[in-house]
Design a protein around this motif. Sequence first.
Motif, PDB file in Angstrom:
ATOM      1  N   THR A   1     -44.505  32.361  18.528  1.00  0.00           N
ATOM      2  CA  THR A   1     -44.790  31.056  17.931  1.00  0.00           C
ATOM      3  C   THR A   1     -43.509  30.467  17.366  1.00  0.00           C
ATOM      4  N   CYS A   2     -43.231  29.225  17.722  1.00  0.00           N
ATOM      5  CA  CYS A   2     -42.014  28.556  17.256  1.00  0.00           C
ATOM      6  C   CYS A   2     -42.049  28.389  15.735  1.00  0.00           C
ATOM      7  N   TYR A   3     -40.861  28.338  15.147  1.00  0.00           N
ATOM      8  CA  TYR A   3     -40.764  28.097  13.698  1.00  0.00           C
ATOM      9  C   TYR A   3     -39.514  27.269  13.427  1.00  0.00           C
TER      10      TYR A   3
ATOM     11  N   VAL B   1     -45.744  21.642  25.638  1.00  0.00           N
ATOM     12  CA  VAL B   1     -44.726  20.687  25.185  1.00  0.00           C
ATOM     13  C   VAL B   1     -43.771  21.396  24.227  1.00  0.00           C
ATOM     14  N   LEU B   2     -42.510  21.134  24.392  1.00  0.00           N
ATOM     15  CA  LEU B   2     -41.496  21.717  23.507  1.00  0.00           C
ATOM     16  C   LEU B   2     -40.556  20.592  23.091  1.00  0.00           C
ATOM     17  N   CYS B   3     -40.234  20.520  21.825  1.00  0.00           N
ATOM     18  CA  CYS B   3     -39.355  19.435  21.372  1.00  0.00           C
ATOM     19  C   CYS B   3     -37.913  19.922  21.342  1.00  0.00           C
ATOM     20  N   ALA B   4     -37.017  19.000  20.967  1.00  0.00           N
ATOM     21  CA  ALA B   4     -35.592  19.351  20.921  1.00  0.00           C
ATOM     22  C   ALA B   4     -35.342  20.518  19.981  1.00  0.00           C
ATOM     23  N   LYS B   5     -36.022  20.514  18.855  1.00  0.00           N
ATOM     24  CA  LYS B   5     -35.812  21.590  17.885  1.00  0.00           C
ATOM     25  C   LYS B   5     -36.257  22.927  18.472  1.00  0.00           C
ATOM     26  N   GLY B   6     -37.413  22.897  19.093  1.00  0.00           N
ATOM     27  CA  GLY B   6     -37.936  24.144  19.660  1.00  0.00           C
ATOM     28  C   GLY B   6     -37.006  24.711  20.716  1.00  0.00           C
TER      29      GLY B   6
HETATM   30  S1  SF4 Z   1     -39.844  22.671  16.464  1.00  0.00           S
HETATM   31 FE1  SF4 Z   1     -40.866  21.526  18.088  1.00  0.00          FE
HETATM   32  S2  SF4 Z   1     -41.608  23.123  19.472  1.00  0.00           S
HETATM   33 FE2  SF4 Z   1     -41.130  24.136  17.511  1.00  0.00          FE
HETATM   34  S3  SF4 Z   1     -43.015  24.140  16.294  1.00  0.00           S
HETATM   35 FE3  SF4 Z   1     -41.907  22.265  15.774  1.00  0.00          FE
HETATM   36  S4  SF4 Z   1     -42.717  20.674  17.180  1.00  0.00           S
HETATM   37 FE4  SF4 Z   1     -43.267  22.680  18.021  1.00  0.00          FE
END
Ligand code: SF4
Length: 976
Positions: free
Chosen positions: A43-45, A77-82
């Motif tokens: 899980t992303c953080y 979906v994955l964002c730039a941060k992820g």
């Molecule tokens: S950084 Fe992006 S991919 Fe990661 S939990 Fe937040 S929204 Fe999701």
Amino acid sequence: MRLQEHAVTIALRSRCSGRVAIPARQPSLDTSPVVSDEVKTTTCYMCACRCGIKVHLKDGAVRFIEGNRDHPVNRGVLCAKGSAGIMTQVSPARLRKPLKRVGERGTGAFEEIEWDEALEIAAGWLGDIRRTDPRKLAFFTGRDQSQALTGWWASQFGTPNFAAHGGFCSVNMAAAGLYTIGGSFWEFGEPDWERTRYFMMFGVAEDHDSNPIKIGLGKLKARGAKFVAVNPVRTGYQAIADEWIGITPGTDGLLILALIYELMAAGKVDLDYLARYTNAPWLVIDDPGAADDGLFARDGNGRPVCWDRKADALAPSAPPPDHPAFKGRYTLPDGREGIPAFELLARRCLDERYAPDAVAEETGVPADTIRRLAAELAQAAFEESVVVEQPWTDWTGRRHERMVGRPVSFHAMRGISAHANGFHTCRALHLLQVLLGAIDCPGGFRYKPPFPRPIPPGPKPSGRSEQVAPETPMPGMPLGFPTGPEDLLVEPDGSPSRIDKAFSWDAPLAVHGMMHMVIRNAWKADPYPVDTLFMYMANMAWNSSMNSVETAAMLTDRDPETGEYRIPRIIYADAFSSEMVAYADLVLPDTTYLERWDCISLLDRPICEADGPADSIRQPVVAPDRDVRPFQDVLIDLGARIGLPGFTAEDGAPRYPGGYSDYIVNHERKPGIGPLAGWRGADGTAEGRGAPNPDQLERYIANGCFWQHHLAPEERFFKFANQAYLERAVALGLIDVAEPIVLQIYSEALQKFRLAARGHGPVQPPDSKRERVETYFDPLPFWYRPFDMEAAEAEGGLPLFAVTQRPMAMYHSWGSHNAWLRQIHDSNRLYVSTVLAEESGLDDGDWVWIIGRTGRVKARIRTMAGVNPHTVWTWNAIGKRAGAWGLKPGAPESREGFLLNPLIPELLQPDADGYQHSNADPVTGQAAWYDLKVRLEKATAEEAAEAQIADLTPPPGLPPVPDELRYGAGFAGRAR
Ligand code: SF4
């Protein structure tokens, strides 16, 4: 041939002939080369959204992160941060070893120590406190996703002084929702993205529910539903809205009440819905001066009563009569009179102060626009209702052949929440949804289980003196939900029981605590001194404080009489070298999110969807290459070392010798209910309730690190009154009893505090606070000007509102050590409307002083059209102190970055008694970040050249910061 070679071939051919020749044999393109020898889910953080990810590994190192397409939160979906999590894993700011302070605080004078010594020191300090006065530990965490553990640890320790960051984030939104509809936005609920036809978003930049909102907005756009964004700034989501309302900050409540005024005046409210599911028809006792004035009239069984128009008689409200009265005065059995709550609400909202013409100037929204928005809401709600052909049965046993919904929905967050009037603004927004009949129906707002919960939900907070004793756990959790004055955490003399003054008369419904007041109160020993401040991932010496420069100074301030620090001991745990590290006495280095177990639990803030509960885990996908430990492991270890009952077996041995993963699997908060709801029971077939399952984590991993329960179709809407859902929720352990949850347009809980202020009941506010409590504990929503804004306006000369927005590519300060994200935001500008800039003779790139009521900071400006002309704004938390976060001297973050925090006072001006309340909402204690007013003054060239703030000395042991940090350089055989 790989893609790159092929592209070169095409380019060369194009250049020679002017046209692209098709080769006789097309080489195959490998657009998705295999980069890894192993893929692990977790899980992303990189922000708080909790998206599911797949981490591709090569030779044990992270090569690539992609979104997990099966995951309920982000669906791939994955964002730039992820994506940039890769660079967090190689960040030069990662702490490497425990640190002990050996010089003055704030100077970076540390020595590296071994874990045994670090834990011995911490256990010694904590054990001493627990043996004498547990309140002297103040334990506060930041955007911690393990609050079910950290809060329980505090309770076991015996200190009431625990909270996470909610008090300065969006507690107004959460509390207003939980005290009105038994749920709220984000993890509490979401719009019905599939069916809504009219969507209004208030005060949301790149916020919590990041990827789900993007996915949802995509669905709305594809269906042609209307999206209206209300925000002083047109960035992010606002930029794709069909209509942007550039409202004046702090006036959202006025706009919402004006919308309600219009709807009520036009009779466009859903009376059937109000009769069945809300307390709108309940009779409110009208007996000024009596101890129960303003409470609900009840029958002999304690049930609220209403007036049955058909029977022309009083009737119990449960089950509600088919034809209850919504207006009038009715004689109660004791001869007094009761008035339907709806009439009181109508009187309030039809007050001419909320008419569109009356609010237009203050809100900056033309009256005709307000009238049109209200008409559009009514049109969508009542003329375009949506139907799900699904029979269901309500709690009274009445069968409904179909599910009929009002396809209007809303979402809101910190923009309307972080004001001193935020609680009533958020409550007004929830009431707007209720009046439209748009709560948990097709097309409207939908609860995410475990919500809805009883209003207010349990439990109550613990921490009064009589509940705190040496070497004894408290009887309950430090945070909870008061139902009246008797639940407050105040001492017999009315003084606060907690160091942050949450649940005191200063902020009775501070259900997330008041973290922003901890350092000041501890420094001032108000209401009492603490011995140790223990914090986890909370950058309180910088961007997570109001009045941040002075707050940092409090951490180094000494008592002139004793020469000791006023806050004697500070333990800080974090994975990265944030500004706060410099001020700690003992630093416990945490792992990154890819290096540890975690649990996104139903006991805390899970990942549920409207169609069913869900939870998830993090698993270690790589091993730490430093001498660091997961904070949760450390906390469990410390709990055992100091003998906390919940962390110690009967023989005194550690109860969870395997650390957090052991706890996740084996801890039971109640019999059968533990941190994870999936695959419970000895054979792993139980959901929600069941004995611990030793294979539980393996089952999660096999399922992509999440569990999800799909509600049956008849359970999916009207959950507050849906018998099948209520029974399912009990079976899953989400609620205790299958009883209906009645939506509260009129809040009896608030009225109880008001009655105490009027001199009724055993627990009353001190005289100095009676008027404040009487005013703000209004059982119906109202609007008032935020306190610090009013103070600034009274002083004069501060004409501009100043707010921040969170950028899509940076989550607070978490991204400033990430090489990829720094390329997007390494400094911030103050955005100024083009009109204002022209009037003020300012140009892009000019340096200005932003001058507030209590100080000034320097910034460069950038002009833009999409901003309320009386508002300036900047990105949140981009400014940094060089030396922290692995930033070199002269880094853009410190040279051209800035915060507004130093300008935001944490205290209001003194009241008549000289007392200074927190700059916060008077109901919930939510920090009023967005009440700042400023003026701009052009800086001279000399001033522009001066440094913003002194650099920090980085702690020892960190590697030299490279000039370039490149992903993939090593893959080609080059050194990184
Ligand atoms: S950084 Fe992006 S991919 Fe990661 S939990 Fe937040 S929204 Fe999701």
